[in-house]
Motif scaffolding. Structure first.
Motif, PDB file in Angstrom:
ATOM      1  N   THR A  73      33.641   2.135  44.188  1.00 26.99           N
ATOM      2  CA  THR A  73      33.399   3.520  44.592  1.00 26.99           C
ATOM      3  C   THR A  73      34.152   4.461  43.663  1.00 26.99           C
ATOM      4  N   ASN A  74      33.727   5.720  43.644  1.00 29.47           N
ATOM      5  CA  ASN A  74      34.383   6.695  42.771  1.00 29.47           C
ATOM      6  C   ASN A  74      35.853   6.863  43.122  1.00 29.47           C
ATOM      7  N   GLY A  75      36.178   6.844  44.412  1.00 29.59           N
ATOM      8  CA  GLY A  75      37.576   6.965  44.825  1.00 29.59           C
ATOM      9  C   GLY A  75      38.416   5.803  44.318  1.00 29.59           C
ATOM     10  N   ALA A  76      37.870   4.605  44.392  1.00 29.59           N
ATOM     11  CA  ALA A  76      38.588   3.426  43.906  1.00 29.59           C
ATOM     12  C   ALA A  76      38.761   3.487  42.397  1.00 29.59           C
ATOM     13  N   LYS A  77      37.722   3.968  41.706  1.00 32.34           N
ATOM     14  CA  LYS A  77      37.823   4.098  40.252  1.00 32.34           C
ATOM     15  C   LYS A  77      38.942   5.054  39.868  1.00 32.34           C
ATOM     16  N   VAL A  78      39.024   6.190  40.554  1.00 32.51           N
ATOM     17  CA  VAL A  78      40.065   7.177  40.260  1.00 32.51           C
ATOM     18  C   VAL A  78      41.438   6.565  40.487  1.00 32.51           C
ATOM     19  N   LEU A  79      41.621   5.835  41.575  1.00 31.67           N
ATOM     20  CA  LEU A  79      42.920   5.214  41.850  1.00 31.67           C
ATOM     21  C   LEU A  79      43.278   4.167  40.799  1.00 31.67           C
ATOM     22  N   TRP A  80      42.329   3.350  40.401  1.00 27.65           N
ATOM     23  CA  TRP A  80      42.598   2.328  39.382  1.00 27.65           C
ATOM     24  C   TRP A  80      42.936   2.964  38.037  1.00 27.65           C
ATOM     25  N   ILE A  81      42.180   4.000  37.671  1.00 27.09           N
ATOM     26  CA  ILE A  81      42.460   4.681  36.399  1.00 27.09           C
ATOM     27  C   ILE A  81      43.830   5.331  36.433  1.00 27.09           C
ATOM     28  N   ALA A  82      44.187   5.952  37.556  1.00 28.73           N
ATOM     29  CA  ALA A  82      45.515   6.568  37.689  1.00 28.73           C
ATOM     30  C   ALA A  82      46.606   5.511  37.548  1.00 28.73           C
ATOM     31  N   LEU A  83      46.407   4.353  38.141  1.00 27.43           N
ATOM     32  CA  LEU A  83      47.395   3.279  38.047  1.00 27.43           C
ATOM     33  C   LEU A  83      47.575   2.820  36.600  1.00 27.43           C
TER      34      LEU A  83
ATOM     35  N   ILE B  35      36.701  -0.191  34.213  1.00 33.00           N
ATOM     36  CA  ILE B  35      36.790   0.391  35.555  1.00 33.00           C
ATOM     37  C   ILE B  35      35.642   1.368  35.771  1.00 33.00           C
ATOM     38  N   VAL B  36      35.386   2.232  34.792  1.00 32.53           N
ATOM     39  CA  VAL B  36      34.310   3.222  34.911  1.00 32.53           C
ATOM     40  C   VAL B  36      32.957   2.534  35.050  1.00 32.53           C
ATOM     41  N   GLN B  37      32.763   1.420  34.368  1.00 31.09           N
ATOM     42  CA  GLN B  37      31.482   0.708  34.404  1.00 31.09           C
ATOM     43  C   GLN B  37      31.346  -0.207  35.617  1.00 31.09           C
ATOM     44  N   SER B  38      32.398  -0.346  36.392  1.00 28.98           N
ATOM     45  CA  SER B  38      32.355  -1.265  37.535  1.00 28.98           C
ATOM     46  C   SER B  38      31.533  -0.676  38.674  1.00 28.98           C
ATOM     47  N   GLY B  39      31.253  -1.508  39.647  1.00 28.92           N
ATOM     48  CA  GLY B  39      30.493  -1.075  40.812  1.00 28.92           C
ATOM     49  C   GLY B  39      31.368  -0.530  41.922  1.00 28.92           C
TER      50      GLY B  39
ATOM     51  N   ARG C 159      35.737  -5.139  37.919  1.00 28.35           N
ATOM     52  CA  ARG C 159      35.264  -5.461  36.574  1.00 28.35           C
ATOM     53  C   ARG C 159      33.941  -4.759  36.318  1.00 28.35           C
ATOM     54  N   GLY C 160      33.634  -4.557  35.058  1.00 28.02           N
ATOM     55  CA  GLY C 160      32.369  -3.930  34.686  1.00 28.02           C
ATOM     56  C   GLY C 160      31.181  -4.778  35.129  1.00 28.02           C
ATOM     57  N   GLY C 161      30.158  -4.107  35.617  1.00 28.82           N
ATOM     58  CA  GLY C 161      28.945  -4.804  35.987  1.00 28.82           C
ATOM     59  C   GLY C 161      28.947  -5.399  37.377  1.00 28.82           C
ATOM     60  N   ARG C 162      30.064  -5.395  38.046  1.00 31.11           N
ATOM     61  CA  ARG C 162      30.085  -5.919  39.416  1.00 31.11           C
ATOM     62  C   ARG C 162      29.505  -4.897  40.375  1.00 31.11           C
ATOM     63  N   THR C 163      28.885  -5.392  41.425  1.00 34.45           N
ATOM     64  CA  THR C 163      28.364  -4.495  42.462  1.00 34.45           C
ATOM     65  C   THR C 163      28.922  -4.898  43.792  1.00 34.45           C
TER      66      THR C 163
END
Length: 62
Positions: free
Chosen positions: A30-40, A24-28, A58-62
């Motif tokens: 947004t930061n807000g989406a990353k925080v929500l996914w990590i929280a989930l 998730i952290v390595q994915s493309g 996924r990692g590496g996606r933009t």
């Protein structure tokens, strides 16, 4: 015996959750989406992992 099986299952879930968070952290996303996914994934380790695997960034996606 049952305690060993549940401990191994818990360890596998923990490792998969860490792997998901790294992806998730390595994915493309947004930061807000990353925080929500990590929280989930952190709040619902098994269900969050399944949802992330099906629909998450996924990692590496933009």
């Amino acid at each position: 015996m049952n305690m060993n099986v549940s401990g191994i299952f818990g360890l596998i879930i923990l490792l998969l959750d860490i792997w998901a968070i790294v992806n998730i952290v390595q994915s493309g996303a947004t930061n807000g989406a990353k925080v929500l996914w990590i929280a989930l994934v952190v709040l619902l380790p098994v269900l969050g992992l399944i949802i992330w695997f099906v629909a998450g960034p996924r990692g590496g996606r933009t």
